[in-house]
Motif scaffolding. Structure first.
Motif, PDB file in Angstrom:
ATOM      1  N   LEU A   1       2.914 -50.379  47.969  1.00  0.00           N
ATOM      2  CA  LEU A   1       3.001 -49.075  47.310  1.00  0.00           C
ATOM      3  C   LEU A   1       1.806 -48.833  46.397  1.00  0.00           C
ATOM      4  O   LEU A   1       1.249 -47.726  46.366  1.00  0.00           O
ATOM      5  CB  LEU A   1       4.294 -48.970  46.509  1.00  0.00           C
ATOM      6  N   ALA A   2       1.389 -49.848  45.670  1.00  0.00           N
ATOM      7  CA  ALA A   2       0.243 -49.708  44.769  1.00  0.00           C
ATOM      8  C   ALA A   2      -1.028 -49.380  45.545  1.00  0.00           C
ATOM      9  O   ALA A   2      -1.841 -48.564  45.099  1.00  0.00           O
ATOM     10  CB  ALA A   2       0.060 -50.983  43.949  1.00  0.00           C
ATOM     11  N   ARG A   3      -1.208 -50.002  46.713  1.00  0.00           N
ATOM     12  CA  ARG A   3      -2.402 -49.725  47.521  1.00  0.00           C
ATOM     13  C   ARG A   3      -2.399 -48.307  48.064  1.00  0.00           C
ATOM     14  O   ARG A   3      -3.452 -47.748  48.349  1.00  0.00           O
ATOM     15  CB  ARG A   3      -2.508 -50.729  48.664  1.00  0.00           C
ATOM     16  N   HIS A   4      -1.221 -47.720  48.232  1.00  0.00           N
ATOM     17  CA  HIS A   4      -1.114 -46.389  48.822  1.00  0.00           C
ATOM     18  C   HIS A   4      -0.819 -45.308  47.779  1.00  0.00           C
ATOM     19  O   HIS A   4      -0.492 -44.182  48.137  1.00  0.00           O
ATOM     20  CB  HIS A   4       0.000 -46.382  49.877  1.00  0.00           C
TER      21      HIS A   4
ATOM     22  N   ASP B   1      -2.652 -42.052  48.369  1.00  0.00           N
ATOM     23  CA  ASP B   1      -2.606 -41.466  49.710  1.00  0.00           C
ATOM     24  C   ASP B   1      -1.765 -40.198  49.695  1.00  0.00           C
ATOM     25  O   ASP B   1      -0.765 -40.117  48.987  1.00  0.00           O
ATOM     26  CB  ASP B   1      -1.990 -42.445  50.717  1.00  0.00           C
ATOM     27  N   PRO B   2      -2.164 -39.201  50.479  1.00  0.00           N
ATOM     28  CA  PRO B   2      -1.319 -38.007  50.564  1.00  0.00           C
ATOM     29  C   PRO B   2       0.001 -38.352  51.263  1.00  0.00           C
ATOM     30  O   PRO B   2       0.045 -39.195  52.148  1.00  0.00           O
ATOM     31  CB  PRO B   2      -2.153 -37.047  51.407  1.00  0.00           C
ATOM     32  N   TRP B   3       1.067 -37.734  50.793  1.00  0.00           N
ATOM     33  CA  TRP B   3       2.382 -37.938  51.420  1.00  0.00           C
ATOM     34  C   TRP B   3       2.446 -37.035  52.631  1.00  0.00           C
ATOM     35  O   TRP B   3       2.003 -35.897  52.566  1.00  0.00           O
ATOM     36  CB  TRP B   3       3.481 -37.575  50.425  1.00  0.00           C
ATOM     37  N   PRO B   4       2.930 -37.436  53.739  1.00  0.00           N
ATOM     38  CA  PRO B   4       3.527 -38.738  53.981  1.00  0.00           C
ATOM     39  C   PRO B   4       2.544 -39.694  54.620  1.00  0.00           C
ATOM     40  O   PRO B   4       1.977 -39.410  55.658  1.00  0.00           O
ATOM     41  CB  PRO B   4       4.659 -38.423  54.945  1.00  0.00           C
ATOM     42  N   CYS B   5       2.321 -40.792  53.999  1.00  0.00           N
ATOM     43  CA  CYS B   5       1.549 -41.868  54.590  1.00  0.00           C
ATOM     44  C   CYS B   5       2.469 -42.546  55.612  1.00  0.00           C
ATOM     45  O   CYS B   5       3.611 -42.886  55.301  1.00  0.00           O
ATOM     46  CB  CYS B   5       1.134 -42.861  53.505  1.00  0.00           C
ATOM     47  N   HIS B   6       2.004 -42.754  56.799  1.00  0.00           N
ATOM     48  CA  HIS B   6       2.857 -43.317  57.853  1.00  0.00           C
ATOM     49  C   HIS B   6       3.383 -44.705  57.495  1.00  0.00           C
ATOM     50  O   HIS B   6       4.534 -45.041  57.789  1.00  0.00           O
ATOM     51  CB  HIS B   6       2.116 -43.352  59.196  1.00  0.00           C
ATOM     52  N   ASN B   7       2.564 -45.518  56.844  1.00  0.00           N
ATOM     53  CA  ASN B   7       3.026 -46.853  56.455  1.00  0.00           C
ATOM     54  C   ASN B   7       4.177 -46.767  55.452  1.00  0.00           C
ATOM     55  O   ASN B   7       5.163 -47.497  55.557  1.00  0.00           O
ATOM     56  CB  ASN B   7       1.888 -47.666  55.840  1.00  0.00           C
ATOM     57  N   LEU B   8       4.056 -45.887  54.467  1.00  0.00           N
ATOM     58  CA  LEU B   8       5.111 -45.756  53.467  1.00  0.00           C
ATOM     59  C   LEU B   8       6.372 -45.139  54.067  1.00  0.00           C
ATOM     60  O   LEU B   8       7.487 -45.525  53.712  1.00  0.00           O
ATOM     61  CB  LEU B   8       4.628 -44.927  52.275  1.00  0.00           C
ATOM     62  N   ARG B   9       6.200 -44.209  54.985  1.00  0.00           N
ATOM     63  CA  ARG B   9       7.373 -43.642  55.664  1.00  0.00           C
ATOM     64  C   ARG B   9       8.123 -44.736  56.421  1.00  0.00           C
ATOM     65  O   ARG B   9       9.352 -44.772  56.402  1.00  0.00           O
ATOM     66  CB  ARG B   9       6.966 -42.522  56.610  1.00  0.00           C
ATOM     67  N   ASP B  10       7.380 -45.644  57.059  1.00  0.00           N
ATOM     68  CA  ASP B  10       8.027 -46.748  57.768  1.00  0.00           C
ATOM     69  C   ASP B  10       8.768 -47.668  56.801  1.00  0.00           C
ATOM     70  O   ASP B  10       9.884 -48.110  57.082  1.00  0.00           O
ATOM     71  CB  ASP B  10       7.006 -47.551  58.565  1.00  0.00           C
ATOM     72  N   LEU B  11       8.151 -47.976  55.648  1.00  0.00           N
ATOM     73  CA  LEU B  11       8.825 -48.818  54.660  1.00  0.00           C
ATOM     74  C   LEU B  11      10.084 -48.145  54.112  1.00  0.00           C
ATOM     75  O   LEU B  11      11.077 -48.806  53.826  1.00  0.00           O
ATOM     76  CB  LEU B  11       7.885 -49.142  53.498  1.00  0.00           C
ATOM     77  N   ALA B  12      10.034 -46.828  53.955  1.00  0.00           N
ATOM     78  CA  ALA B  12      11.160 -46.092  53.374  1.00  0.00           C
ATOM     79  C   ALA B  12      12.247 -45.760  54.389  1.00  0.00           C
ATOM     80  O   ALA B  12      13.377 -45.447  54.000  1.00  0.00           O
ATOM     81  CB  ALA B  12      10.644 -44.805  52.742  1.00  0.00           C
TER      82      ALA B  12
ATOM     83  N   PHE C   1      16.926 -40.291  48.451  1.00  0.00           N
ATOM     84  CA  PHE C   1      15.766 -40.216  49.341  1.00  0.00           C
ATOM     85  C   PHE C   1      15.181 -38.800  49.256  1.00  0.00           C
ATOM     86  O   PHE C   1      15.902 -37.816  49.352  1.00  0.00           O
ATOM     87  CB  PHE C   1      16.168 -40.536  50.777  1.00  0.00           C
ATOM     88  N   PRO C   2      13.865 -38.680  49.059  1.00  0.00           N
ATOM     89  CA  PRO C   2      13.272 -37.356  48.882  1.00  0.00           C
ATOM     90  C   PRO C   2      13.391 -36.495  50.152  1.00  0.00           C
ATOM     91  O   PRO C   2      13.201 -36.991  51.267  1.00  0.00           O
ATOM     92  CB  PRO C   2      11.804 -37.645  48.557  1.00  0.00           C
ATOM     93  N   ALA C   3      13.677 -35.232  49.940  1.00  0.00           N
ATOM     94  CA  ALA C   3      13.837 -34.317  51.068  1.00  0.00           C
ATOM     95  C   ALA C   3      12.553 -34.160  51.864  1.00  0.00           C
ATOM     96  O   ALA C   3      12.577 -33.912  53.053  1.00  0.00           O
ATOM     97  CB  ALA C   3      14.302 -32.947  50.559  1.00  0.00           C
ATOM     98  N   ARG C   4      11.417 -34.348  51.183  1.00  0.00           N
ATOM     99  CA  ARG C   4      10.126 -34.172  51.866  1.00  0.00           C
ATOM    100  C   ARG C   4       9.840 -35.261  52.877  1.00  0.00           C
ATOM    101  O   ARG C   4       8.901 -35.205  53.627  1.00  0.00           O
ATOM    102  CB  ARG C   4       9.003 -34.106  50.860  1.00  0.00           C
ATOM    103  N   ALA C   5      10.650 -36.325  52.883  1.00  0.00           N
ATOM    104  CA  ALA C   5      10.426 -37.437  53.806  1.00  0.00           C
ATOM    105  C   ALA C   5      10.785 -36.997  55.195  1.00  0.00           C
ATOM    106  O   ALA C   5      10.355 -37.518  56.151  1.00  0.00           O
ATOM    107  CB  ALA C   5      11.248 -38.643  53.397  1.00  0.00           C
TER     108      ALA C   5
END
Length: 83
Positions: free
Chosen positions: A53-56, A59-70, A79-83
């Motif tokens: 998370l700190a490395r990203h 990054d603009p949301w949605p970062c594909h890596n963070l979406r996968d983690l979430a 969970f945020p609606a924007r996801a």
């Protein structure tokens, strides 16, 4: 504050076989859960995800890596609606 048995084990560096800690004081269901989900491993996983998370952070949301983690948490009410 008194440390929980798994915190004491982690502080002693016992990150391998958690079942070396006495779980006899726990309800059997809780003891099984703790044994199957080694708290020391869970804490390592949390720390690894925090580093990701700190490395990203910029990054603009949605970062594909963070979406996968979430993704395991999409059914959670926070969970945020924007996801």
């Amino acid at each position: 504050m008194i440390a929980a048995p798994w915190e004491e084990a982690s502080l002693r560096g016992a990150v391998g076989d958690f079942c070396q800690v006495d779980l006899s004081g726990f309800h059997p269901t809780i003891a099984l859960h703790v044994a199957l989900h080694d708290p020391a491993r869970v804490l390592r996983e949390v720390e690894a995800k925090r580093r990701i998370l700190a490395r990203h952070a910029r990054d603009p949301w949605p970062c594909h890596n963070l979406r996968d983690l979430a993704s395991p948490y999409t059914d959670h009410s926070d969970f945020p609606a924007r996801a």
